[in-house]
Design a protein around this motif. Structure first.
Motif, short mmCIF file in Angstrom:
data_model
loop_
_atom_site.label_atom_id
_atom_site.label_comp_id
_atom_site.label_asym_id
_atom_site.label_seq_id
_atom_site.Cartn_x
_atom_site.Cartn_y
_atom_site.Cartn_z
N CYS A 69 0.84 -1.19 0.00
CA CYS A 69 0.00 0.00 0.00
C CYS A 69 0.88 1.25 0.00
CB CYS A 69 -0.91 0.01 1.22
SG CYS A 69 -0.04 0.38 2.75
N ASP A 70 0.26 2.40 -0.19
CA ASP A 70 1.01 3.66 -0.27
C ASP A 70 1.81 3.95 1.01
OD1 ASP A 70 -0.06 3.95 -2.73
OD2 ASP A 70 -1.52 5.49 -2.18
N ILE A 71 1.24 3.58 2.14
CA ILE A 71 1.92 3.86 3.41
C ILE A 71 3.17 2.98 3.56
CG2 ILE A 71 1.69 3.77 5.93
CD1 ILE A 71 -1.32 4.44 5.50
N CYS A 72 3.03 1.70 3.23
CA CYS A 72 4.17 0.79 3.38
C CYS A 72 5.27 1.06 2.36
CB CYS A 72 3.71 -0.66 3.31
SG CYS A 72 2.84 -1.18 4.81
N ARG A 73 4.90 1.69 1.22
CA ARG A 73 5.91 2.01 0.20
C ARG A 73 6.63 3.31 0.49
NH1 ARG A 73 2.93 2.53 -5.24
NH2 ARG A 73 4.52 1.36 -6.34
N ASP A 74 6.06 4.10 1.39
CA ASP A 74 6.55 5.47 1.59
C ASP A 74 7.85 5.46 2.38
OD1 ASP A 74 6.97 8.10 2.22
OD2 ASP A 74 4.88 8.51 2.73
N SER A 75 8.95 5.84 1.70
CA SER A 75 10.27 5.76 2.35
C SER A 75 10.45 6.88 3.37
CB SER A 75 11.38 5.81 1.30
OG SER A 75 11.23 6.99 0.54
N ASN A 76 9.52 7.84 3.39
CA ASN A 76 9.58 8.89 4.41
C ASN A 76 8.96 8.45 5.73
OD1 ASN A 76 10.87 10.90 2.91
ND2 ASN A 76 8.95 11.31 1.82
N ARG A 77 8.36 7.28 5.74
CA ARG A 77 7.73 6.82 6.97
C ARG A 77 8.63 5.79 7.64
NH1 ARG A 77 1.52 7.85 6.51
NH2 ARG A 77 1.69 7.02 8.61
#
Lengths: 198, 198
Positions: A69-77
């Motif tokens: 998902c977008d959250i798990c792909r987000d390297s800023n998180r």
């Protein structure tokens, strides 16, 4: 007296959360009187839900080519700070605060029996495996489950199970909601607010 | 953060009566987690509403081969006693009482401007024409419009327009609802209850 398609509509819609027979009836007539284009558009909106996929990491919905998902792909998180939520809507509420920069694990709604369902056990094990692969300990696991008697029970069960998998295991703060009044807070809430005074 | 199909679903469903963004979101996730069969079934239930027809006589919905609804076709019902209602759901409520053996005219929701819309004028004229063909006067016309200030205004306008088309023009009784308490009835209701004491 009601034609079959309306009966069927009412039957199906009144099984959905917080829609009763009366509201389902009103919905049916509203749609009918809005005309064919609106009916088409609404049916399509329902039908298109079929295209959603579940994130292989956190089990939230997504539509990406890969399995994340977008959250798990987000390297800023920060992937090693994990909030465990029951429902997707809980995740959405937490995202709205814009204050959480980790990622999630969607557990699915907890049953009232106080026992985790097999799918929930699988998801917790999935998290454990992921943490093991990452080096054995997450930075923090926030158990963001409703602070009800029943939720508390589940939360401590989960906390126990994950105790060796995170440096810190936390739960959401408790107290008087912002804008709330002391006079109307129940004893339990007020007690928690006192204990956790800041 | 939300995938497009969910956004679209929420956008469309939150325009429906008494469904807000929050409930629409909950509905979307409920459907997704119920699986493909439930999504199919729900989309079909919406889509099948397209097959409904409008009765040529009273404008209620039906699915019959000819142009009349079940009520207008029913020879056990007195076709020359006509209840004028705003909405289909009002008709359904009246049918539930099992106390009305006449037929209906569905007018459509009245606008707050106090002026009838052209479709409503057409429907009233349709009724007048029908009454003329039947001999010039209906037995009774019951104007079953909500007893609000605004509904009263519309009702008396309609009553005036139909005055020569029925032997009797009536409205629904007014007073304290069954199970209601005198102490909590508003002045207007209590006044009506006094005036119309039985």
């Amino acid at each position: 007296m009601l034609p079959e398609p309306i009966k069927k509509f009412i039957e199906i819609f009144s099984t959905l959360p917080s829609i009763g027979t009366r509201q389902a009836t009103r919905l049916a007539f509203k749609l009918i009187s809005s005309g064919r284009a609106k009916i088409d558009e609404t049916a399509k909106a329902v039908d298109d839900l079929r295209y959603l996929k579940t994130c292989a990491n956190c089990f939230f919905v997504h539509q990406n080519r890969d399995n994340l998902c977008d959250i798990c792909r987000d390297s800023n998180r920060r992937q090693n700070i994990i909030a465990i939520v029951e429902k997707e809507t809980d995740l959405i509420s937490l995202e709205r605060t814009k204050k959480f920069k980790g990622r999630y694990l969607v557990l699915g709604e907890l049953s009232k029996t106080g026992v985790l369902e097999s799918i929930q056990k699988l998801r917790l094990n999935h998290l454990k495996d992921w943490i093991k692969k990452q080096g054995g300990q997450a930075e923090e696991i926030i158990i963001a489950i409703n602070p009800t008697t029943f939720g508390d029970l589940n939360a401590s069960m989960i906390a126990k199970e994950l105790s060796s998998f995170a440096k810190k295991i936390t739960r959401l703060g408790r107290g008087i909601p912002t804008g709330g009044e002391i006079e109307f807070a129940d004893e339990e809430t007020l007690g928690q607010a006192l204990e956790r005074r800041i």
